[in-house]
Design a protein around this motif. Structure first.
Motif, PDB file in Angstrom:
ATOM      1  N   LYS A   1       0.790  -1.497   0.084  1.00 17.78           N
ATOM      2  CA  LYS A   1       0.058  -0.173   0.064  1.00 17.78           C
ATOM      3  C   LYS A   1       0.720   1.396   0.012  1.00 17.78           C
ATOM      4  CE  LYS A   1      -3.611  -2.916   0.202  1.00 17.78           C
ATOM      5  NZ  LYS A   1      -3.503  -3.918   0.327  1.00 17.78           N
TER       6      LYS A   1
ATOM      7  N   GLU B   1      -2.970   5.962   0.322  1.00 14.24           N
ATOM      8  CA  GLU B   1      -3.992   4.114   0.346  1.00 14.24           C
ATOM      9  C   GLU B   1      -4.353   3.306   2.239  1.00 14.24           C
ATOM     10  OE1 GLU B   1      -3.991   1.216  -2.972  1.00 14.24           O
ATOM     11  OE2 GLU B   1      -1.934   1.536  -2.573  1.00 14.24           O
TER      12      GLU B   1
ATOM     13  N   MET C   1      -7.763   3.753   4.581  1.00 14.71           N
ATOM     14  CA  MET C   1      -7.603   2.665   5.478  1.00 14.71           C
ATOM     15  C   MET C   1      -7.896   3.197   6.797  1.00 14.71           C
ATOM     16  SD  MET C   1      -5.761  -0.452   3.117  1.00 14.71           S
ATOM     17  CE  MET C   1      -6.450  -1.980   4.401  1.00 14.71           C
TER      18      MET C   1
ATOM     19  N   TYR D   1     -12.095   1.747   0.237  1.00 19.66           N
ATOM     20  CA  TYR D   1     -10.956   0.565   0.872  1.00 19.66           C
ATOM     21  C   TYR D   1     -11.998  -0.129   1.922  1.00 19.66           C
ATOM     22  CZ  TYR D   1      -6.836   1.612  -1.963  1.00 19.66           C
ATOM     23  OH  TYR D   1      -6.628   2.547  -3.063  1.00 19.66           O
TER      24      TYR D   1
ATOM     25  N   GLY E   1      -7.346  -4.092   1.514  1.00 17.63           N
ATOM     26  CA  GLY E   1      -7.064  -3.037   0.546  1.00 17.63           C
ATOM     27  C   GLY E   1      -8.686  -2.895   0.432  1.00 17.63           C
ATOM     28  N   LEU E   2      -8.323  -2.427  -1.379  1.00 17.34           N
ATOM     29  CA  LEU E   2      -9.610  -2.367  -2.093  1.00 17.34           C
ATOM     30  C   LEU E   2     -10.275  -3.525  -1.799  1.00 17.34           C
ATOM     31  CD1 LEU E   2      -8.147  -0.544  -5.152  1.00 17.34           C
ATOM     32  CD2 LEU E   2      -9.670  -0.018  -3.896  1.00 17.34           C
TER      33      LEU E   2
ATOM     34  N   ASP F   1      -8.273  -8.945  -0.416  1.00 17.43           N
ATOM     35  CA  ASP F   1      -7.512  -8.936  -1.048  1.00 17.43           C
ATOM     36  C   ASP F   1      -5.984  -9.242  -2.157  1.00 17.43           C
ATOM     37  OD1 ASP F   1      -7.436  -5.406  -2.220  1.00 17.43           O
ATOM     38  OD2 ASP F   1      -5.720  -4.899  -1.110  1.00 17.43           O
TER      39      ASP F   1
END
Length: 430
Positions: A179, A183, A187, A271, A362-363, A367
């Motif tokens: 990340k 990002e 998060m 996220y 993550g996304l 992830d």
């Protein structure tokens, strides 16, 4: 979008990193997700393709990203195709990206309307030798629906049979798993929203509330803090419901003396966060409940310390199994004979802790990340041990999201969410 604008430098950097790994004379194409029909004129809420979002920041349907670092003309090295917007669309569907707004969002200068894709794509394919297709190769994927990406791949192979084909997924698995600082900030925001929801629930829960009422409290707090809602289907499992690992009905009444296992997380700007907490309906753990609770918490804390650069996911889970075995022996749930006679393929501890301890986040909640490669700094993992005891009528799972550091212990994105048994009791009884 409800969320605040994201610094477009994230997407500029992501595209640069991705294109640096393409073969010479290659282009890559990424399609947005479909809008899926429910029935009649009803559709499910749109969710953007995470890969397209990662590379562009575009969060609307009918969008295509084309990346061609060796294009003859510089303007064709990054090209975005969008659904054309006009006053009529704005009235009926709301604002869509204009070419000017697309540049602000993505940093991409060349933007066409979608109807120009076939012409531009053909022209650029005559310059390319290889096309990278974006397939879903996540280890948990089980997609049965034909996607927009699937249809594009099928049509392109038929139209351009002499081109070489390659896969974007292995590149994205590695890039997305590590990340960027931007990002991590996003998060953290998702985790902070989850924290607000949990603290709201601690003040709400009492005997005879319903699981779905607790779910509603989370949703209220998530929405009011610019989240679309849950990052995944929430689990609000009271009593023995907690021993069903993917219990999502959330339709039972919470009884005095029971525990509630809550596995919930807010999304923010696409996220995910992923939290598990287990709390007493009556505001106080029994002695046995607290013994088991503290055992799970110790395993979580010790497992977290193992998440350092160079660790292999498979070996990590073996070590966590040893931690859990020790705690189960201490709780009297296992004895030495159980361990000595265990099946190596299904160790004794699996009777009470049958799922994995950590996954990338993550996304996607689960992830991207290649499990047979060593862990790296700035990868984000959940840590979620549990002990499930149907015979005693409860199950306990505790889960945080942590960032692997270059040196030292991981950084806990959920460090401000109450987790110690005494702290939870104090808040619920204050």
């Amino acid at each position: 979008m409800k969320y605040h604008p994201i610094d477009r430098n994230l997407f500029i950097k992501n595209r640069k990193n991705f294109m640096a790994q393409l073969k010479p004379k290659s282009l890559a194409v990424f399609n947005s997700n479909d809008i899926y029909t429910i029935g009649a004129d009803s559709t499910m809420p749109f969710q953007q393709s995470r890969d397209l979002f990662y590379l562009s920041g575009v969060d609307q349907e009918e969008s295509i990203l084309l990346l061609f670092p060796d294009a003859v003309e510089e303007k064709n090295r990054e090209v975005l195709f969008l659904k054309e917007t006009n006053e009529h669309i704005a009235v009926w569907e709301g604002e869509k990206l204009t070419k000017e707004r697309a540049l602000e969002t993505t940093g991409i200068k060349t933007v066409y309307w979608l109807q120009e894709f076939d012409k531009v794509f053909f022209e650029l394919m005559t310059q390319a030798e290889t096309i990278y297709f974006n397939t879903n190769e996540h280890y948990r994927q089980s997609v049965e629906t034909e996607t927009r990406e699937d249809r594009f791949i099928k049509a392109t192979k038929a139209k351009f049979p002499a081109h070489n084909w390659a896969k974007s997924n292995p590149i994205l698995q590695r890039l997305r798993s590590v990340k960027d600082a931007i990002e991590l900030d996003i998060m953290q925001q998702a985790c902070t929203i989850t924290e607000k929801g949990f603290k709201r629930v601690l003040g709400f829960v009492k005997p005879d509330v319903w699981e779905h009422e607790i779910e509603a409290e989370y949703m209220h707090e998530f929405l009011r803090n610019r989240s679309k809602g849950f990052a995944y289907t929430p689990i609000i499992a009271s009593g023995n419901n907690a021993n069903v690992l993917h219990y999502i009905e959330n339709n039972q009444q919470c009884k005095a003396g029971d525990l509630i296992l809550m596995d919930v997380g807010a999304e923010y700007a696409n996220y995910s966060s992923d939290m598990s907490r287990t709390i007493p309906v009556s505001g106080k753990f029994t002695q046995r409940q607290k013994e088991v609770y503290n055992a799970v918490n110790r395993v979580k804390n010790d497992a977290t310390k193992l998440l350092v650069p160079g660790t292999l996911w498979k070996e990590y889970h073996i070590e966590v199994g040893k931690l859990m075995t020790s705690e189960l022996l201490g709780l009297g749930l296992l004895d030495k004979a159980d361990v000595q006679n265990e099946n190596p393929d299904w160790p004794a501890y699996k009777k009470y802790f049958m799922h994995g301890t950590s996954h990338h986040i993550g996304l996607d909640t689960h992830d991207y990340g290649i499990l047979w490669e060593p862990m790296q700094a700035n990868q984000v993992f959940t840590v979620e041990p549990g002990i499930y005891i149907p015979d005693e009528g409860f199950g306990i799972r505790l889960e945080d999201d942590v960032v692997i550091q270059e040196k030292g212990e991981p950084f806990n994105l959920m460090r401000n969410i109450p987790i110690e048994a005494e702290e939870i009791e104090d808040i619920m009884n204050s």
